[in-house]
Design a protein around this motif. Sequence first.
Motif, PDB file in Angstrom:
ATOM      1  N   SER A   1       0.881  -1.204   0.082  1.00 23.07           N
ATOM      2  CA  SER A   1       0.186   0.050   0.093  1.00 23.07           C
ATOM      3  C   SER A   1       0.870   1.239  -0.041  1.00 23.07           C
ATOM      4  CB  SER A   1      -1.069   0.007   1.160  1.00 23.07           C
ATOM      5  OG  SER A   1      -1.531   1.246   1.538  1.00 23.07           O
ATOM      6  N   ASN A   2       0.239   2.235  -0.511  1.00 22.59           N
ATOM      7  CA  ASN A   2       1.036   3.676  -0.371  1.00 22.59           C
ATOM      8  C   ASN A   2       0.822   4.251   0.861  1.00 22.59           C
ATOM      9  OD1 ASN A   2      -1.311   4.968  -0.232  1.00 22.59           O
ATOM     10  ND2 ASN A   2      -1.280   5.623  -2.480  1.00 22.59           N
ATOM     11  N   GLY A   3      -0.012   3.650   1.728  1.00 20.72           N
ATOM     12  CA  GLY A   3      -0.258   4.168   3.267  1.00 20.72           C
ATOM     13  C   GLY A   3      -1.113   5.097   3.458  1.00 20.72           C
TER      14      GLY A   3
ATOM     15  N   LEU B   1      -4.050   3.934   5.522  1.00 18.27           N
ATOM     16  CA  LEU B   1      -3.819   3.072   6.760  1.00 18.27           C
ATOM     17  C   LEU B   1      -4.154   3.835   7.991  1.00 18.27           C
ATOM     18  CD1 LEU B   1      -0.395   1.373   5.761  1.00 18.27           C
ATOM     19  CD2 LEU B   1      -2.650   0.237   5.952  1.00 18.27           C
TER      20      LEU B   1
ATOM     21  N   ALA C   1      -5.663   0.400   9.164  1.00 16.19           N
ATOM     22  CA  ALA C   1      -4.727  -0.630   9.659  1.00 16.19           C
ATOM     23  C   ALA C   1      -5.263  -1.832  10.714  1.00 16.19           C
ATOM     24  CB  ALA C   1      -3.612   0.002  10.176  1.00 16.19           C
TER      25      ALA C   1
ATOM     26  N   ILE D   1       4.649  -0.799   2.871  1.00 22.05           N
ATOM     27  CA  ILE D   1       4.257   0.467   2.654  1.00 22.05           C
ATOM     28  C   ILE D   1       5.298   1.166   1.825  1.00 22.05           C
ATOM     29  CG2 ILE D   1       3.441   2.686   3.848  1.00 22.05           C
ATOM     30  CD1 ILE D   1       2.952   0.743   6.357  1.00 22.05           C
TER      31      ILE D   1
ATOM     32  N   VAL E   1       0.717   9.617   5.590  1.00 23.23           N
ATOM     33  CA  VAL E   1       1.306   8.382   5.310  1.00 23.23           C
ATOM     34  C   VAL E   1       1.977   7.970   6.446  1.00 23.23           C
ATOM     35  CG1 VAL E   1       3.025   7.255   4.065  1.00 23.23           C
ATOM     36  CG2 VAL E   1       1.516   8.672   2.715  1.00 23.23           C
TER      37      VAL E   1
ATOM     38  N   GLY F   1      -0.206   6.800   8.762  1.00 20.55           N
ATOM     39  CA  GLY F   1      -0.687   5.258   8.502  1.00 20.55           C
ATOM     40  C   GLY F   1       0.189   4.277   8.978  1.00 20.55           C
ATOM     41  N   ILE F   2       1.635   4.710   8.944  1.00 23.42           N
ATOM     42  CA  ILE F   2       2.749   3.810   9.251  1.00 23.42           C
ATOM     43  C   ILE F   2       2.602   3.416  10.604  1.00 23.42           C
ATOM     44  CG2 ILE F   2       5.320   3.544   9.337  1.00 23.42           C
ATOM     45  CD1 ILE F   2       5.461   5.241   6.546  1.00 23.42           C
TER      46      ILE F   2
ATOM     47  N   ALA G   1      -0.301   1.062  11.466  1.00 30.39           N
ATOM     48  CA  ALA G   1       0.355  -0.267  11.224  1.00 30.39           C
ATOM     49  C   ALA G   1       1.277  -0.799  12.232  1.00 30.39           C
ATOM     50  CB  ALA G   1       0.954  -0.265   9.764  1.00 30.39           C
TER      51      ALA G   1
ATOM     52  N   LEU H   1       9.011  -0.999   4.790  1.00 29.23           N
ATOM     53  CA  LEU H   1       8.991   0.237   3.694  1.00 29.23           C
ATOM     54  C   LEU H   1       9.470  -0.223   2.510  1.00 29.23           C
ATOM     55  CD1 LEU H   1      10.001   2.901   6.432  1.00 29.23           C
ATOM     56  CD2 LEU H   1       7.687   2.334   5.812  1.00 29.23           C
TER      57      LEU H   1
END
Length: 336
Positions: A102-104, A107, A111, A124, A146, A149-150, A153, A163
């Motif tokens: 995913s591009n995040g 997320l 997530a 990601i 993003v 999002g990380i 996750a 990544l």
Amino acid sequence: MTTELPRVLIDRFQRRVDYVRLSVTDRCDFRCVYCMAEDMTFVPKQHVLSLEEIHEIARAFVELGVGKIRLTGGEPLIRNNILSLIKPLGQLPGLDQLVITSNGSQLHRMASSLRELGVKRINISLDSLQPRRFRQLTRHGNLDQVIAGIDAAIAAKFERIRLNAVILKGRNEDEVLDLVNFALQRSIDIAFIEEMPLGLIDEHNRALSFCSSEELREMIAREYPLEPLGDPLGADGPARYFSTGNGVSRIGFISPHSHNFCHLCNRVRVTAEGRLLLCLGNEHSVDLRAVLRAPDYTQDKLKRTIISAMASKPERHHFDLDETPDIVRFMNTTGG
Ligand code: SAM
Ligand code: SF4
């Protein structure tokens, strides 16, 4: 009399295919400069597989011995109702690993649901930690979103998070160590992917922007002791991994140019239109959508089509950055 179907997929070079990457959409909320042109024409909606059709393909592959499925795209998490596909996939008997790239961007809100529904690992993409540059490289992306999002996750406790970074000379090569530090601080993995000549882009010259894995590895090794970890095509695909000082994060290099991994290839891809692609770097494909939409469709016919497609899996890919690409499909079509 119908013949019994085999439970494994083997190609004519005796490679076992047990990994499928399913593209659930060719659309994306970003337009990364190495992946897409600014102005893209996407596949008409009626040509894109329905979620039920994607599930049918996944089930056929798993019953033919595939143990790992990666959902990708385009951006898989912008496909409408994607969770209603992920839920039954997470429960498919025989599927050991359901994973996503995913591009995040989604997320921060998805997530924890992905994890609960059985997604084990997630990749990601992250090419810059500088907001303006991130926006330029992705053309639309918001770095804060993003990163949120990380972090979501990480909080959702995926078995592994990696990544993915594509480094382009003159664009983001000065951020290689910052990206490594970012991954190390969060105890997650990072892989550097060599840019591949998929699709005609006009934004940069791929031959001039090319950064080899070897250059990047040397750059990182000046700061971190890199110890090679074996098994290049084990659970992790074609990345060559190195351990780092923190004992948790791994640094990987995916080198379709400098390290040909075709002899170990165990994967095929299915595009959002249902084209079964037998090799990332060749156009050999089989139309599964035609089988699925035929009036006399049966799961048995789908499986037989997949089995016979193995005979056309090419031995290897050839990428040449100085030539006009033979492969006109973009990475979002291919399902990277
Ligand atoms: N949208 C998701 C993402 O960006 O992670 C999934 C699809 S994207 C096509 C999958 C991966 O392919 C990303 O990590 C991206 O960086 C990589 N990619 C896209 N175009 C590429 C290219 N021309 N060469 C190498 N990697 C590429
Ligand atoms: Fe979208 Fe992923 Fe391609 Fe970027 S790399 S444009 S996020 S599909």
